[in-house]
Scaffold this active site. Structure first.
Site, PDB file in Angstrom:
ATOM      1  N   ASN A 853       0.753  -1.241   0.000  1.00  0.00           N
ATOM      2  CA  ASN A 853       0.000   0.000   0.000  1.00  0.00           C
ATOM      3  C   ASN A 853       0.794   1.309   0.000  1.00  0.00           C
ATOM      4  OD1 ASN A 853      -2.703  -1.225   0.282  1.00  0.00           O
ATOM      5  ND2 ASN A 853      -1.864  -1.937   2.223  1.00  0.00           N
ATOM      6  N   TYR A 854       2.005   1.266   0.482  1.00  0.00           N
ATOM      7  CA  TYR A 854       2.694   2.531   0.701  1.00  0.00           C
ATOM      8  C   TYR A 854       3.951   2.756  -0.117  1.00  0.00           C
ATOM      9  CZ  TYR A 854      -0.398   3.360   4.587  1.00  0.00           C
ATOM     10  OH  TYR A 854      -1.510   3.584   5.345  1.00  0.00           O
ATOM     11  N   LEU A 855       4.594   1.705  -0.522  1.00  0.00           N
ATOM     12  CA  LEU A 855       5.853   1.886  -1.229  1.00  0.00           C
ATOM     13  C   LEU A 855       5.596   1.915  -2.723  1.00  0.00           C
ATOM     14  CD1 LEU A 855       8.007  -0.537   0.919  1.00  0.00           C
ATOM     15  CD2 LEU A 855       7.682   1.929   1.160  1.00  0.00           C
TER      16      LEU A 855
END
Length: 895
Positions: A853-855
């Site tokens: 989700n974030y990288l």
DNA sequence: TTTTGAACTTAGCACCGCTTAG
DNA sequence: CTAAGCGGTGCTAAGTTCAAAA
């Protein structure tokens, strides 16, 4: 590790949170030590008005919060003495911090009426710009917001959502027109088949697939265009240098890959599709009654339940051995709901079920276990058969036709009925989740698409054709009244596009972040309370990657995020530390002790003044106000963008910092994981420690010791050859061996011996088998006996050497050989230690969440290219299908 | 305003199947 | 070859965000 506090308070990077350690507790406490200090550096004596506005105390709190907090094992640490500030308001605040204008206010509990009066004073007092805000009253009435969502069953059929203004066709055309001279069209539904090069596809904008593309593709602006070019170039390059081949092959398998990322993506994509066909959802099979010999008992008597109530009992029975069954709320909610079912479907043998304690679900539980075992024991052929059947029946649901292209559907299986498994202290946990029927489901599908027939009797609740949303089906779950949706799979173009937009948005923040940081830094001293609080909240969101923190209702678990922090969740520790301890999303504990900006420290102290533990820390801030402000700083900026931004930028930085010159593949992998882990820690992505962790740590410890033992023996043998080695530092006993007690050595040697013997026996048996097979006759038992005796002798020898610095090796070797082996052993020990540390540190950190989700996947993709690491090592198959758009970046791409 | 609704992303956990150590 | 251990996946709960309704 270690880095507890915040070694790196470098201004522009997120504070590395100290790993989610538990204990710590270095609270200095004691009474407000150096106030002066804090005050000191405050150039602006504007304090005074702040606390003022602050004074009103909340009061309206539903008592539950308070109680609840108390229970919540979380905050033990911050007991009375640590929190000098919060607890007894008047005492300290009035004296310690003197604020002329405010005295009255602080010392006296202020009533509403007073407040108003005060406000005036305040405003006047500090300079011109005082504003409404600083005075405003009712700080914190906690909105008794109770969402009474309920039984979604109501009639209110579906009006095509009243969401954003539904732009319709006309609009579509419009955007089409203006923003592109030409390319859009061509770009649109370009299907790239394997060999299909740009050139060819150039002109054949296949009208076959409804020209829809036009509508939404077409990004915007500058960025898009250049980007597109870049990609194209890239593709050509690849082809040229042979990579193309590989790619071509891959694509062959997939038939057609819709390369939407070669097309410009519009940020404003209100219209999500033009045509949409799908088969609806897949309902779970109906309930099958248990065999008649399986009956739960009540008060020792068998109960003959009709199917409906038996089913529910079964839901519970299946969980007997889990933690859920230990949870009172869970049991209570289950039992209440079950009793309701029982009213309409009472036991057929007239048992009156009134007491949970008298219920014995064991027989059902055991039956389920047996069933499980039976399934497990099936031959693999049978299993395969079953699997195939299932796949066949589900096949039609797995994909849909979006704008004429096949796309995977995500959760097409309707959630089966069961007991609601709320996390943490969810008030509704254990409640009965009803079986979903077609009557509960609203479909969203293209106008011209055939309407699917449900695979169970019944009619859809409604069918709509809203192309501004992406869901295929929706229903309202009965327990909390939440909406559930069936969406496309993560690898679909729709999801991919929004993912890409998400990361582009985060990258855009790069350009604004300095300014935004400057702004909130100066707002930290704002005279307007609301601004000051907002700035402080932004500081946390930025530096610590906290979530926004919406208000929650009474019937949800009590968890918080930044805006909803309460005083009890933060503790100040002089000189400039703050300790966070609260339950965040999913009731995961966030514990962090960090150094903070002195001004922030001071602010928090002020915010906490005169408030109770269960009062809101930022009483003037809420998520929507915050986001509104963020949006004014940068279009589309919201709190969560900071998380994405900080996670990705940190990741990129860490990877760039790692020195990987001639590192092995494994080392590169480790470096990658390390960076990943730091990000996961920043975002507080936890997992429960694997059940087998302790055990496997123990194993590793043993292995490590064994390695040390081996090396010791080698050293001793070396000394036996020549004492001169003994003098050399590198062969001296090091700390590593100091924990090799004689006891342990004895046990270890015992183990080794046992193993050797076993091995010998096995070999003996095997050899014999072979001999017999070849028509010979088996060896005599005597031979084995001799062998064993030999082993015994060997270990006797070892035993005699225990505690001495001598050793006889099984095979005699030269000094060089031994030295070489020692070095190897040292190396092994090092690796083993690293592995252990790695494992232990990572035991409660979940890497996957940030990866998914974030990288920004392009960071990984380009890093892989730079360092020649096959991306398959880092991305699982699902990740690869989720991020097709990211895999082609070139190696100089940076977040 | 404030509250509620709707839609979509983010989250941890149980379970399953594949490696891998034995 | 088998058991254990592990990563990957599916499941569904729990967030965020934006906009309409009250």
């Amino acid at each position: 590790m270690s880095g507890d506090t915040t070694s790196n308070s470098d201004d522009d990077r997120p504070l590395a949170s100290s790993s989610p350690v538990k204990g710590v507790n270095g609270h200095l406490n004691g009474k407000n030590p150096d106030y002066s200090d804090v005050e000191m550096d405050d150039d602006d004596g504007d304090e005074d008005d702040i606390p003022l506005s602050q004074t009103r105390r909340a009061s309206v709190l539903p008592p539950r919060r308070y109680l609840k907090r108390k229970k919540a094992a979380v905050s033990e640490s911050s007991s009375d003495d640590d929190t000098p500030l919060a607890s007894s308001p008047p005492k300290q605040s009035s004296t310690a911090v003197r604020m002329p204008g405010a005295v009255v206010a602080t010392t006296v509990p202020v009533s509403v009426a007073q407040r108003n009066g005060l406000k005036k004073q305040v405003a006047v007092k500090e300079g011109p710009s005082d504003d409404e805000e600083s005075i405003q009253t009712p700080v914190k009435k906690k909105p008794p917001r109770k969402r009474v969502k309920n039984e979604g069953s109501g009639a209110g059929a579906s009006k095509p959502s009243r969401k954003r203004k539904v732009k319709v066709e006309s609009d579509v055309e419009l955007s089409d027109d203006d923003d592109d001279d030409k390319p859009i069209a061509k770009a649109s539904a370009k299907k790239v088949k394997n060999e299909d090069t740009e050139s060819s596809s150039e002109d054949d904008k296949p009208l076959a697939t409804p020209s829809p593309q036009k509508a939404k593709d077409g990004f915007g602006e500058d960025l898009s265009k250049s980007k597109k070019k870049a990609t194209k170039k890239k593709v050509e390059e690849d082809k040229a240098n042979g990579k193309g081949k590989r790619k071509a092959k891959k694509e062959e398998e997939d038939e057609e890959v819709y390369r939407w990322w070669d097309i410009n993506i519009k940020e404003d994509n209100t219209v999500k599709w033009i045509t949409l066909e799908h088969s609806g959802v897949c309902f779970p099979p109906p309930y099958e009654v248990l065999p008649s010999n399986v009956k739960m008992k009540y008060d020792g008597k068998e109960v003959d339940l009709p199917p409906a109530s038996e089913e529910v009992a079964g839901f519970y029975a299946a969980l007997l051995e889990t933690d859920y069954a230990q949870n009172n709320t869970f049991n209570k909610n289950f039992f209440e709901d079950w009793k309701k079912v029982l009213e309409n479907h009472p036991p057929r043998n007239d048992v009156q079920i009134t007491s949970f304690a008298k219920c014995d679900f064991r027989p059902m539980f055991e039956h389920f276990e047996a069933e499980k075992a039976r399934k497990k024991a099936m031959s693999s052929a049978e299993k395969k058969e079953l699997k195939k059947k299932k796949e066949e029946t589900e096949a039609k649901y797995t994909a849909c036709l979006l704008n004429g292209r096949k796309e995977k559907v995500g959760n097409f299986r309707i959630e089966p009925p069961g007991l609601f498994k709320g996390r943490g202290e969810h008030p509704r946990t254990g409640a009965l989740k009803f079986r979903i029927r077609p009557e509960d489901i609203t479909l969203n599908i293209g106008k011209d698409a055939p309407i699917p027939i449900p695979n169970m009797p019944g009619k859809w609740k409604a069918v709509q054709h809203d192309n501004t949303v992406t869901w295929l089906a929706t229903w309202t779950e009965n327990v909390n009244g939440n909406h559930k949706y069936v969406f496309l799979a993560a690898g679909s173009s729709l999801k991919g596009q929004s993912d890409m937009i998400k990361f582009e948005k985060a990258r855009e923040l790069k350009k604004h972040v300095d300014r935004i940081r400057n702004n909130y830094t100066s707002d930290l001293k704002s005279k307007v309370m609301a601004e000051r609080q907002r700035a402080t909240a932004m500081y946390f969101i930025d530096k610590l990657a906290l979530r926004a923190g919406n208000e929650k209702g009474e019937d949800e678990a009590d968890t918080v995020g930044c805006c909803s922090l309460r005083c009890e969740h933060v503790t100040l520790e002089p000189p400039h530390f703050i300790i966070f301890d609260f339950l965040g999303k999913d009731s995961i504990r966030y514990y962090n002790r960090v150094q903070i900006d002195p001004q922030v420290y001071k602010n928090i102290k002020i915010f906490k003044e005169n408030k109770d533990d269960d009062d809101s820390l930022f009483d003037r801030v809420n998520t929507s106000g915050l986001n509104k402000h963020l949006n004014s700083e940068m279009k589309g900026l919201t709190a969560k963008v900071f998380r994405t931004y900080n996670a990705s930028i940190t990741f990129q930085r860490l990877l760039d910092e790692a020195n990987l010159e001639n590192a092995s593949l494994q080392e590169k992998h480790n470096a990658y994981n390390k960076a990943n882990r730091l990000v996961a820690i920043l975002c507080n992505h936890q997992r429960s420690v694997p059940k087998t962790h302790d055990q496997s740590m123990e194993k590793m410890r043993y292995k490590l010791k064994a390695l040390r033992y081996d090396r010791m023996k080698l050293r001793h043998a070396l000394f036996g050859l020549d004492l001169k080695y003994k003098k050399q530092a590198k062969f001296r006993e090091d700390d590593d061996e100091s924990d090799l007690e004689l006891d342990w050595i004895a046990t270890h040697e015992e183990n080794l011996k046992a193993k050797e013997i076993e091995k010998a026996e096995k070999r003996f048996a095997k050899d014999n088998e072979k001999l017999v097979e070849d028509g010979g006759k088996p060896q005599k038992d005597l031979i084995l006996k001799h062998k064993i005796e030999n082993i015994e002798r060997e270990f006797k020898q070892l035993e005699s050497e225990r505690g001495k610095e001598t050793a006889t090796l099984k095979t005699s070797k030269t000094a060089e050989k031994i030295i070489e082996q020692i070095e190897k052993a040292t190396e092994k020990i090092k690796t083993c230690k690293l592995q252990m540390m790695d494992r232990d540190e990572g035991k409660e950190v979940a890497l996957s969440t940030s990866k998914i989700n974030y990288l920004d996947p392009r960071i990984t993709a380009s890093w892989c290219k730079i360092h020649d690491v096959p991306i398959e090592k880092l991305f699982s198959k699902t990740l690869l299908t989720k991020f097709p758009w990211a895999l082609e970046v070139d190696e100089d791409w940076k977040f």
